[in-house]
Motif scaffolding. Structure first.
Motif, mmCIF file in Angstrom:
data_model
loop_
_atom_site.group_PDB
_atom_site.id
_atom_site.type_symbol
_atom_site.label_atom_id
_atom_site.label_comp_id
_atom_site.label_asym_id
_atom_site.label_seq_id
_atom_site.Cartn_x
_atom_site.Cartn_y
_atom_site.Cartn_z
ATOM 1 N N GLU A 53 0.858 -1.184 0.000
ATOM 2 C CA GLU A 53 0.000 0.000 0.000
ATOM 3 C C GLU A 53 0.899 1.241 0.000
ATOM 4 O O GLU A 53 1.848 1.332 0.772
ATOM 5 N N ASP A 54 0.619 2.182 -0.877
ATOM 6 C CA ASP A 54 1.416 3.423 -0.906
ATOM 7 C C ASP A 54 0.528 4.601 -1.282
ATOM 8 O O ASP A 54 0.846 5.400 -2.170
ATOM 9 N N GLY A 55 -0.601 4.705 -0.593
ATOM 10 C CA GLY A 55 -1.513 5.811 -0.829
ATOM 11 C C GLY A 55 -1.131 7.034 -0.020
ATOM 12 O O GLY A 55 -0.216 6.999 0.823
ATOM 13 N N THR A 56 -1.832 8.118 -0.229
ATOM 14 C CA THR A 56 -1.517 9.373 0.454
ATOM 15 C C THR A 56 -2.043 9.407 1.887
ATOM 16 O O THR A 56 -1.542 10.158 2.722
ATOM 17 N N ASN A 57 -3.073 8.598 2.181
ATOM 18 C CA ASN A 57 -3.622 8.562 3.536
ATOM 19 C C ASN A 57 -2.888 7.504 4.356
ATOM 20 O O ASN A 57 -3.047 6.307 4.130
ATOM 21 N N ILE A 58 -2.075 7.974 5.295
ATOM 22 C CA ILE A 58 -1.267 7.058 6.112
ATOM 23 C C ILE A 58 -1.907 6.927 7.490
ATOM 24 O O ILE A 58 -2.006 7.898 8.240
ATOM 25 N N PHE A 59 -2.354 5.719 7.802
ATOM 26 C CA PHE A 59 -3.035 5.476 9.081
ATOM 27 C C PHE A 59 -2.031 5.452 10.218
ATOM 28 O O PHE A 59 -0.903 4.968 10.073
ATOM 29 N N ASN A 60 -2.460 5.967 11.373
ATOM 30 C CA ASN A 60 -1.609 6.016 12.561
ATOM 31 C C ASN A 60 -2.404 5.484 13.747
ATOM 32 O O ASN A 60 -3.564 5.863 13.952
ATOM 33 N N GLY A 61 -1.810 4.577 14.538
ATOM 34 C CA GLY A 61 -2.529 4.050 15.687
ATOM 35 C C GLY A 61 -1.678 3.098 16.505
ATOM 36 O O GLY A 61 -0.491 2.895 16.219
ATOM 37 N N LEU A 65 -0.687 -6.602 8.282
ATOM 38 C CA LEU A 65 0.542 -5.961 8.753
ATOM 39 C C LEU A 65 1.737 -6.741 8.198
ATOM 40 O O LEU A 65 1.722 -7.975 8.187
ATOM 41 N N PRO A 66 2.793 -6.059 7.754
ATOM 42 C CA PRO A 66 3.982 -6.780 7.274
ATOM 43 C C PRO A 66 4.799 -7.326 8.439
ATOM 44 O O PRO A 66 4.750 -6.789 9.555
ATOM 45 N N LYS A 118 12.934 5.066 -3.845
ATOM 46 C CA LYS A 118 12.221 6.212 -4.439
ATOM 47 C C LYS A 118 10.879 5.824 -5.046
ATOM 48 O O LYS A 118 10.011 6.676 -5.213
ATOM 49 N N VAL A 119 10.708 4.561 -5.367
ATOM 50 C CA VAL A 119 9.452 4.116 -5.962
ATOM 51 C C VAL A 119 8.284 4.290 -4.990
ATOM 52 O O VAL A 119 7.138 4.419 -5.393
ATOM 53 N N PHE A 120 8.599 4.325 -3.680
ATOM 54 C CA PHE A 120 7.580 4.602 -2.670
ATOM 55 C C PHE A 120 7.456 6.121 -2.518
ATOM 56 O O PHE A 120 8.377 6.787 -2.059
ATOM 57 N N LYS A 121 6.329 6.658 -2.912
ATOM 58 C CA LYS A 121 6.162 8.112 -2.946
ATOM 59 C C LYS A 121 5.539 8.699 -1.686
ATOM 60 O O LYS A 121 5.573 9.916 -1.487
ATOM 61 N N ASN A 122 4.962 7.855 -0.857
ATOM 62 C CA ASN A 122 4.250 8.363 0.323
ATOM 63 C C ASN A 122 4.750 7.669 1.588
ATOM 64 O O ASN A 122 4.159 6.701 2.060
ATOM 65 N N THR A 123 5.872 8.151 2.099
ATOM 66 C CA THR A 123 6.474 7.577 3.292
ATOM 67 C C THR A 123 6.821 8.682 4.278
ATOM 68 O O THR A 123 7.518 9.629 3.923
ATOM 69 N N LYS A 124 6.352 8.559 5.497
ATOM 70 C CA LYS A 124 6.757 9.491 6.547
ATOM 71 C C LYS A 124 8.079 9.011 7.144
ATOM 72 O O LYS A 124 8.278 7.807 7.325
ATOM 73 N N PRO A 125 9.007 9.901 7.481
ATOM 74 C CA PRO A 125 10.266 9.489 8.124
ATOM 75 C C PRO A 125 10.043 9.229 9.611
ATOM 76 O O PRO A 125 10.673 9.846 10.482
ATOM 77 N N THR A 126 9.125 8.323 9.918
ATOM 78 C CA THR A 126 8.722 8.022 11.290
ATOM 79 C C THR A 126 8.631 6.511 11.481
ATOM 80 O O THR A 126 8.746 5.752 10.519
ATOM 81 N N PRO A 127 8.385 6.038 12.699
ATOM 82 C CA PRO A 127 8.232 4.596 12.929
ATOM 83 C C PRO A 127 6.956 4.032 12.302
ATOM 84 O O PRO A 127 5.920 4.699 12.269
ATOM 85 N N TYR A 128 7.043 2.783 11.811
ATOM 86 C CA TYR A 128 5.918 2.037 11.249
ATOM 87 C C TYR A 128 5.852 0.677 11.950
ATOM 88 O O TYR A 128 6.876 0.014 12.148
ATOM 89 N N TRP A 129 4.639 0.245 12.267
ATOM 90 C CA TRP A 129 4.457 -1.044 12.926
ATOM 91 C C TRP A 129 4.709 -2.217 11.977
ATOM 92 O O TRP A 129 4.466 -2.128 10.775
ATOM 93 N N VAL A 175 1.503 2.967 9.767
ATOM 94 C CA VAL A 175 1.445 1.616 9.235
ATOM 95 C C VAL A 175 1.441 1.652 7.711
ATOM 96 O O VAL A 175 0.886 2.578 7.094
ATOM 97 N N ARG A 176 2.103 0.679 7.092
ATOM 98 C CA ARG A 176 2.039 0.434 5.643
ATOM 99 C C ARG A 176 1.614 -1.014 5.464
ATOM 100 O O ARG A 176 2.361 -1.935 5.813
#
Length: 369
Positions: free
Chosen positions: A268-276, A298-299, A319-330, A363-364
């Motif tokens: 998943e690489d959409g613009t809406n990044i879920f956080n929880g 979940l991966p 670079k192929v991933f266009k929507n990534t925050k420089p933060t932790p992902y579960w 999360v991705r």
């Protein structure tokens, strides 16, 4: 090595060992090889045996002993693993002997234990830590500080480093110095009026992107430590020996997904990044209907680590991933030793670690392709 040689030579000379015919380096190596044998220290652990024993050591929860002020028990644990050839246990035990924390202070023994780490460690952070602590021990020795004065001076340094860590214009690694000292000074000397320990503040720095460049060596070391930690046995583990290249990914912009042809995964690489929390993100992926698919999950930690790019920073992903925050992902990986912890990957540097499952994290989602 120069700082190590300068400091340790003081101790060797104090023992009456001197020879103008050989170099200081040769003197140090010869002396300490003999001292390691007398202390019962074997050849340092390497490879898979090192990973196994380190995992065993970490499973004994030395950090919990430290936070609970059980310094004598901690020294006993560190002696046990130091004598198995675990060099970081020797380093940390040497720090206890340097300041007399839970043991009777012994600067000579401290120097020998830290030398064992310095001469055997394969990690930049541990070598740097040894060098800095040896330098500190040298100052204590040369100024003939008693235990009480040494603790007072080191605590003062801890406060100073934290204050300067927040200064924007300094180019000195005060944050890293504070991080190193945070679990060297006893907790009762660092606790604030609100009950916050220096070690807690230090680990908070690890999660702040602003301090990541200074703490890069520590982050890389602890990422390696955490990767050896026991985890769920039923993970879908990709081949970690594979060389990952960006050419193995393809992107479908119309759907907002990235396809990995090596591990047969769709990301998943959409613009809406879920956080929880971990539970919330797990449910989010299970209930997600995205790009025409509803079998998202979940991966695993290895799957998420496989999309990190070590050559990039903020974010450290291809670079192929266009929507990534420089933060932790579960990830889906929960600790086998602590049900309250799960593995995350931080895309500032592309490193990972263990978080409490209640922490709000991005999360991705992924699905088998």
């Amino acid at each position: 090595m120069k700082k190590l040689v300068a400091f340790l030579t003081l101790f060797i000379m104090s023992l009456g060992i001197s020879n103008a015919e050989i170099t200081k380096e040769e003197l140090v190596l010869s002396h300490f090889k003999d001292r390691f044998e007398k202390l019962g220290l074997p050849s340092a652990l390497k490879g898979e045996e090192y990973k196994r024993v380190l995992d065993e050591y970490e499973s004994s929860k030395p950090n919990a002993l430290w936070k609970n002020d059980e310094y004598e028990k901690l020294a006993s644990l560190r002696w046990k693993y130091c004598k198995k050839g675990l060099y970081e246990a020797c380093q940390r035990l040497g720090e206890q002997y340097m300041l007399g924390v839970g043991v009777e202070r012994d600067l000579t023994l401290a120097s020998e234990l830290m030398a064992y780490n310095q001469l055997n460690s394969e990690y930049e952070y541990l070598k740097l830590r040894s060098s800095e602590m040896v330098g500190l021990g040298s100052e204590i020795y040369e100024n003939k500080l008693n235990s009480e004065d040494a603790l007072r001076v080191v605590r003062s340094m801890l406060v100073e480093f934290l204050e300067k860590c927040g200064e924007e214009k300094t180019d000195k690694p005060y944050c890293l110095a504070f991080f190193m000292l945070s679990d060297v000074v006893p907790n009762h000397l660092t606790k604030t009026s609100k009950g916050i320990l220096a070690v807690d503040v230090a680990w908070g720095l690890m999660l702040d992107d602003k301090f990541a460049p200074q703490l890069a060596s520590a982050i890389k070391y602890y990422n390696a430590v955490w990767s050896y930690k026991s985890s769920s046995a039923n993970e879908n583990l990709p081949n970690q020996s594979s060389s990952k290249k960006s050419g193995e990914f393809s992107r479908d912009d119309s759907k907002g997904v990235v396809i990995d042809s090596t591990y047969k995964l769709m990301w998943e690489d959409g613009t809406n990044i879920f956080n929880g929390t971990w539970d919330e993100t797990k449910r989010h992926c299970q209930n997600l209907n995205f790009a025409g698919f509803s079998d998202w999950r979940l991966p695993t930690r290895f799957e998420l680590l496989s999309i990190t790019d070590d050559s990039r920073y903020n974010p450290a992903t291809y670079k192929v991933f266009k929507n990534t925050k420089p933060t932790p992902y579960w990830t889906s990986t929960k600790s086998a030793n602590n049900s309250r912890e799960a593995f995350f990957v931080n895309f500032d540097l592309g490193t990972g670690g263990w978080f409490d499952v209640s922490a709000p994290t991005s999360v991705r989602c992924v699905r088998d392709y």
